[in-house]
Design a protein around this motif. Structure first.
Motif, PDB file in Angstrom:
ATOM      1  N   TYR A  26       0.914  -1.267   0.281  1.00 27.02           N
ATOM      2  CA  TYR A  26      -0.049   0.138   0.081  1.00 27.02           C
ATOM      3  C   TYR A  26       0.876   1.084  -0.025  1.00 27.02           C
ATOM      4  N   LEU A  27       1.870   1.263   0.659  1.00 28.96           N
ATOM      5  CA  LEU A  27       2.737   2.445   0.886  1.00 28.96           C
ATOM      6  C   LEU A  27       3.603   2.726  -0.320  1.00 28.96           C
ATOM      7  N   VAL A  28       3.825   1.583  -0.954  1.00 25.79           N
ATOM      8  CA  VAL A  28       4.381   1.628  -2.203  1.00 25.79           C
ATOM      9  C   VAL A  28       3.520   2.273  -3.407  1.00 25.79           C
ATOM     10  N   LEU A  29       2.586   1.587  -3.414  1.00 31.24           N
ATOM     11  CA  LEU A  29       1.393   2.121  -4.503  1.00 31.24           C
ATOM     12  C   LEU A  29       0.898   3.560  -4.184  1.00 31.24           C
ATOM     13  N   THR A  30       0.824   4.017  -2.933  1.00 30.40           N
ATOM     14  CA  THR A  30       0.379   5.270  -2.782  1.00 30.40           C
ATOM     15  C   THR A  30       1.613   6.375  -2.745  1.00 30.40           C
ATOM     16  N   GLY A  31       2.770   5.821  -2.421  1.00 33.11           N
ATOM     17  CA  GLY A  31       4.019   6.875  -2.449  1.00 33.11           C
ATOM     18  C   GLY A  31       4.618   7.012  -3.816  1.00 33.11           C
ATOM     19  N   PRO A  32       5.622   6.170  -4.212  1.00 32.53           N
ATOM     20  CA  PRO A  32       6.238   6.378  -5.485  1.00 32.53           C
ATOM     21  C   PRO A  32       5.328   6.200  -6.860  1.00 32.53           C
ATOM     22  N   LEU A  33       4.145   5.423  -6.494  1.00 29.70           N
ATOM     23  CA  LEU A  33       3.592   5.247  -7.890  1.00 29.70           C
ATOM     24  C   LEU A  33       2.178   6.120  -7.786  1.00 29.70           C
ATOM     25  N   ALA A  34       1.972   6.985  -6.914  1.00 28.20           N
ATOM     26  CA  ALA A  34       0.887   8.021  -6.670  1.00 28.20           C
ATOM     27  C   ALA A  34      -0.279   7.570  -7.101  1.00 28.20           C
ATOM     28  N   ASN A  35      -1.018   6.494  -6.581  1.00 25.02           N
ATOM     29  CA  ASN A  35      -1.957   5.873  -6.821  1.00 25.02           C
ATOM     30  C   ASN A  35      -2.882   6.723  -5.640  1.00 25.02           C
TER      31      ASN A  35
END
Length: 61
Positions: A26-35
């Motif tokens: 979740y943190l990867v998707l909302t952080g660097p990937l900007a979802n």
């Protein structure tokens, strides 16, 4: 009785591991990937992590 407690403990550890992996995803998707952040995305991350744990657990290797 001790086998039952061991089984309950193992299931709790698996759920906790799925929670940790889901949080990382979740943190990867909302952080660097900007979802966009949403509850649906959080639940999908948790389910994906749980499915990954089941696949690793039941792999023939």
């Amino acid at each position: 009785m001790s086998h039952l407690l061991a089984e309950i403990g193992l299931r709790l550890v698996k759920a906790g591991a799925a929670g940790v992996l889901g949080l990382i995803l979740y943190l990867v998707l909302t952080g660097p990937l900007a979802n966009a952040e949403s509850v649906e995305l959080a639940l999908l991350c948790w389910l994906s992590a749980a499915a990954f744990i089941v696949l690793v657990e039941t792999s023939p290797i």
